[in-house]
Scaffold this motif. Structure first.
Motif, PDB file in Angstrom:
ATOM      1  N   GLY A 116      42.272  56.772  24.882  1.00  0.00           N
ATOM      2  CA  GLY A 116      41.107  56.186  25.538  1.00  0.00           C
ATOM      3  C   GLY A 116      41.436  55.804  26.959  1.00  0.00           C
ATOM      4  O   GLY A 116      42.594  55.531  27.294  1.00  0.00           O
ATOM      5  N   TRP A 117      40.437  55.819  27.814  1.00  0.00           N
ATOM      6  CA  TRP A 117      40.653  55.450  29.206  1.00  0.00           C
ATOM      7  C   TRP A 117      39.385  54.851  29.797  1.00  0.00           C
ATOM      8  O   TRP A 117      38.270  55.070  29.299  1.00  0.00           O
ATOM      9  CB  TRP A 117      41.133  56.633  30.039  1.00  0.00           C
ATOM     10  CG  TRP A 117      40.229  57.833  29.997  1.00  0.00           C
ATOM     11  CD1 TRP A 117      40.330  58.891  29.145  1.00  0.00           C
ATOM     12  CD2 TRP A 117      39.065  58.077  30.806  1.00  0.00           C
ATOM     13  NE1 TRP A 117      39.318  59.789  29.384  1.00  0.00           N
ATOM     14  CE2 TRP A 117      38.525  59.305  30.394  1.00  0.00           C
ATOM     15  CE3 TRP A 117      38.438  57.378  31.825  1.00  0.00           C
ATOM     16  CZ2 TRP A 117      37.380  59.854  30.985  1.00  0.00           C
ATOM     17  CZ3 TRP A 117      37.298  57.924  32.405  1.00  0.00           C
ATOM     18  CH2 TRP A 117      36.794  59.147  31.987  1.00  0.00           C
ATOM     19  N   LEU A 118      39.585  54.066  30.845  1.00  0.00           N
ATOM     20  CA  LEU A 118      38.497  53.429  31.588  1.00  0.00           C
ATOM     21  C   LEU A 118      38.779  53.581  33.078  1.00  0.00           C
ATOM     22  O   LEU A 118      39.936  53.487  33.491  1.00  0.00           O
ATOM     23  CB  LEU A 118      38.433  51.917  31.301  1.00  0.00           C
ATOM     24  CG  LEU A 118      38.480  51.457  29.868  1.00  0.00           C
ATOM     25  CD1 LEU A 118      39.129  50.095  29.782  1.00  0.00           C
ATOM     26  CD2 LEU A 118      37.070  51.374  29.344  1.00  0.00           C
ATOM     27  N   GLU A 119      37.746  53.771  33.855  1.00  0.00           N
ATOM     28  CA  GLU A 119      37.852  53.681  35.306  1.00  0.00           C
ATOM     29  C   GLU A 119      37.045  52.463  35.723  1.00  0.00           C
ATOM     30  O   GLU A 119      35.935  52.252  35.215  1.00  0.00           O
ATOM     31  CB  GLU A 119      37.288  54.920  35.995  1.00  0.00           C
ATOM     32  CG  GLU A 119      38.153  56.141  35.858  1.00  0.00           C
ATOM     33  CD  GLU A 119      37.581  57.287  36.662  1.00  0.00           C
ATOM     34  OE1 GLU A 119      37.827  57.340  37.886  1.00  0.00           O
ATOM     35  OE2 GLU A 119      36.865  58.111  36.055  1.00  0.00           O
ATOM     36  N   CYS A 120      37.604  51.673  36.644  1.00  0.00           N
ATOM     37  CA  CYS A 120      36.976  50.400  37.004  1.00  0.00           C
ATOM     38  C   CYS A 120      36.940  50.188  38.513  1.00  0.00           C
ATOM     39  O   CYS A 120      37.806  50.670  39.238  1.00  0.00           O
ATOM     40  CB  CYS A 120      37.768  49.247  36.380  1.00  0.00           C
ATOM     41  SG  CYS A 120      37.928  49.363  34.594  1.00  0.00           S
ATOM     42  N   ARG A 121      35.930  49.429  38.932  1.00  0.00           N
ATOM     43  CA  ARG A 121      35.818  48.977  40.324  1.00  0.00           C
ATOM     44  C   ARG A 121      35.901  47.461  40.312  1.00  0.00           C
ATOM     45  O   ARG A 121      35.204  46.803  39.536  1.00  0.00           O
ATOM     46  CB  ARG A 121      34.489  49.397  40.936  1.00  0.00           C
ATOM     47  CG  ARG A 121      34.379  50.869  41.151  1.00  0.00           C
ATOM     48  CD  ARG A 121      33.232  51.218  42.107  1.00  0.00           C
ATOM     49  NE  ARG A 121      33.065  52.646  42.172  1.00  0.00           N
ATOM     50  CZ  ARG A 121      33.837  53.472  42.874  1.00  0.00           C
ATOM     51  NH1 ARG A 121      34.811  52.984  43.587  1.00  0.00           N
ATOM     52  NH2 ARG A 121      33.632  54.767  42.863  1.00  0.00           N
ATOM     53  N   LEU A 122      36.731  46.924  41.191  1.00  0.00           N
ATOM     54  CA  LEU A 122      36.948  45.485  41.256  1.00  0.00           C
ATOM     55  C   LEU A 122      35.651  44.771  41.621  1.00  0.00           C
ATOM     56  O   LEU A 122      35.011  45.086  42.622  1.00  0.00           O
ATOM     57  CB  LEU A 122      38.031  45.163  42.291  1.00  0.00           C
ATOM     58  CG  LEU A 122      38.415  43.708  42.416  1.00  0.00           C
ATOM     59  CD1 LEU A 122      39.097  43.215  41.144  1.00  0.00           C
ATOM     60  CD2 LEU A 122      39.323  43.508  43.625  1.00  0.00           C
ATOM     61  N   GLN A 123      35.267  43.817  40.786  1.00  0.00           N
ATOM     62  CA  GLN A 123      34.114  42.984  41.095  1.00  0.00           C
ATOM     63  C   GLN A 123      34.555  41.672  41.725  1.00  0.00           C
ATOM     64  O   GLN A 123      33.995  41.228  42.716  1.00  0.00           O
ATOM     65  CB  GLN A 123      33.292  42.704  39.840  1.00  0.00           C
ATOM     66  CG  GLN A 123      32.024  41.941  40.151  1.00  0.00           C
ATOM     67  CD  GLN A 123      31.278  41.566  38.912  1.00  0.00           C
ATOM     68  OE1 GLN A 123      31.524  40.517  38.348  1.00  0.00           O
ATOM     69  NE2 GLN A 123      30.399  42.453  38.495  1.00  0.00           N
ATOM     70  N   THR A 124      35.579  41.043  41.124  1.00  0.00           N
ATOM     71  CA  THR A 124      36.106  39.789  41.644  1.00  0.00           C
ATOM     72  C   THR A 124      37.510  39.580  41.110  1.00  0.00           C
ATOM     73  O   THR A 124      37.952  40.291  40.212  1.00  0.00           O
ATOM     74  CB  THR A 124      35.191  38.599  41.268  1.00  0.00           C
ATOM     75  OG1 THR A 124      35.588  37.444  42.020  1.00  0.00           O
ATOM     76  CG2 THR A 124      35.246  38.292  39.788  1.00  0.00           C
ATOM     77  N   HIS A 125      38.191  38.632  41.681  1.00  0.00           N
ATOM     78  CA  HIS A 125      39.511  38.237  41.177  1.00  0.00           C
ATOM     79  C   HIS A 125      39.659  36.727  41.339  1.00  0.00           C
ATOM     80  O   HIS A 125      39.117  36.138  42.261  1.00  0.00           O
ATOM     81  CB  HIS A 125      40.631  39.007  41.875  1.00  0.00           C
ATOM     82  CG  HIS A 125      40.745  38.730  43.348  1.00  0.00           C
ATOM     83  ND1 HIS A 125      39.863  39.235  44.262  1.00  0.00           N
ATOM     84  CD2 HIS A 125      41.628  37.992  44.044  1.00  0.00           C
ATOM     85  CE1 HIS A 125      40.202  38.836  45.470  1.00  0.00           C
ATOM     86  NE2 HIS A 125      41.279  38.066  45.363  1.00  0.00           N
ATOM     87  N   LEU A 126      40.387  36.137  40.380  1.00  0.00           N
ATOM     88  CA  LEU A 126      40.529  34.688  40.332  1.00  0.00           C
ATOM     89  C   LEU A 126      41.985  34.309  40.127  1.00  0.00           C
ATOM     90  O   LEU A 126      42.621  34.828  39.205  1.00  0.00           O
ATOM     91  CB  LEU A 126      39.720  34.114  39.161  1.00  0.00           C
ATOM     92  CG  LEU A 126      38.273  34.565  39.037  1.00  0.00           C
ATOM     93  CD1 LEU A 126      37.769  34.331  37.630  1.00  0.00           C
ATOM     94  CD2 LEU A 126      37.438  33.823  40.042  1.00  0.00           C
ATOM     95  N   PRO A 127      42.517  33.380  40.936  1.00  0.00           N
ATOM     96  CA  PRO A 127      43.878  32.918  40.670  1.00  0.00           C
ATOM     97  C   PRO A 127      43.905  32.099  39.386  1.00  0.00           C
ATOM     98  O   PRO A 127      42.978  31.344  39.095  1.00  0.00           O
ATOM     99  CB  PRO A 127      44.212  32.054  41.895  1.00  0.00           C
ATOM    100  CG  PRO A 127      42.896  31.650  42.454  1.00  0.00           C
ATOM    101  CD  PRO A 127      41.915  32.725  42.084  1.00  0.00           C
ATOM    102  N   ALA A 128      44.975  32.267  38.605  1.00  0.00           N
ATOM    103  CA  ALA A 128      45.133  31.523  37.355  1.00  0.00           C
ATOM    104  C   ALA A 128      46.629  31.310  37.121  1.00  0.00           C
ATOM    105  O   ALA A 128      47.309  32.201  36.614  1.00  0.00           O
ATOM    106  CB  ALA A 128      44.491  32.264  36.191  1.00  0.00           C
ATOM    107  N   GLY A 129      47.157  30.165  37.528  1.00  0.00           N
ATOM    108  CA  GLY A 129      48.581  29.894  37.365  1.00  0.00           C
ATOM    109  C   GLY A 129      49.401  30.895  38.140  1.00  0.00           C
ATOM    110  O   GLY A 129      49.172  31.128  39.327  1.00  0.00           O
TER     111      GLY A 129
END
Length: 161
Positions: A116-129
Motif C-alpha cells: 500500500g502507498w499514499l501520496e501526501c501534500r503538507l497541510q500543516t506541522h506542529l511542534p510536539a516535544g
C-alpha cells in the motif's frame, strides 16, 4: 515517578512504512527516504494522515521545503529495507538507488513497490516535544495483494501470522 514511555510503547505494535520526499537542487532532484512507524489516519473526509519526525532531522527540513511526501507500507519481506532506511542519510541514499521505486504521479516523491502507498501534500506541522507532527492531505493511494504487513513490536520487526 519514573516514566518509561519508550519501554511502554515497545509493547504497542505499529505498522512500518518508508516515507520519501525530495529536494530540488542545482545538480538535480535529491530523493530521501526514512523508516517511520508513527503513521496515523487523521480524517477520512477529507483524507488526511499524520507522521511524527524528529525536529532536528534533515529529512524534515527537506519536507518542509518541498511540502510533499509518499508513504510506502511495508510487508514482511521488507524488514531489511526498513532497517536500512533507519540509518544515516548517506546509507538511505544508496538504498534508494537499489530499491524498486517510481515517482508518484501527484507528488513526485518516490513510491516503493509495496502492499500500500499514499501520496501526501503538507497541510500543516506542529511542534510536539522533540518531534514535529506533519499533517498532510492524501492526494493519491494504491494497494496490491502482497505478503502480510511488517510490524514493529518489542524493539524488533515482526510478522503477523
Amino acid at each position: 515517578m519514573n516514566i518509561d514511555l519508550r519501554g511502554a510503547m515497545r509493547t504497542f505494535a505499529t505498522g512500518v512504512c518508508v516515507m520519501t520526499t525530495y529536494l530540488d537542487e542545482a545538480t538535480g532532484r535529491r530523493h530521501d527516504g526514512l523508516t517511520v512507524n508513527s503513521l496515523t489516519s487523521v480524517s477520512l473526509d477529507p483524507p488526511m494522515v499524520s507522521v511524527c519526525l524528529r525536529h532536528d532531522s534533515a529529512f524534515l527540513a527537506d519536507l518542509l521545503k518541498t511540502k510533499v511526501w509518499a508513504l510506502s507500507i511495508l510487508d514482511v519481506g521488507a524488514a531489511d529495507i526498513a532497517s536500512e532506511f533507519a540509518k544515516s542519510r548517506d546509507v538511505r541514499a544508496a538504498v534508494l538507488r537499489t530499491v524498486s521505486a517510481t515517482p508518484g504521479k501527484r507528488t513526485g516523491a518516490l513510491v516503493l513497490d509495496s502492499p500500500g502507498w499514499l501520496e501526501c501534500r503538507l497541510q500543516t506541522h506542529l511542534p510536539a516535544g522533540d518531534h514535529v507532527i506533519a499533517i498532510g492531505d492524501v492526494v493519491a493511494t494504491g494497494t496490491q495483494k502482497r505478503r502480510p504487513p511488517l510490524v514493529f513490536l518489542n524493539g524488533a520487526y515482526q510478522a503477523i501470522t
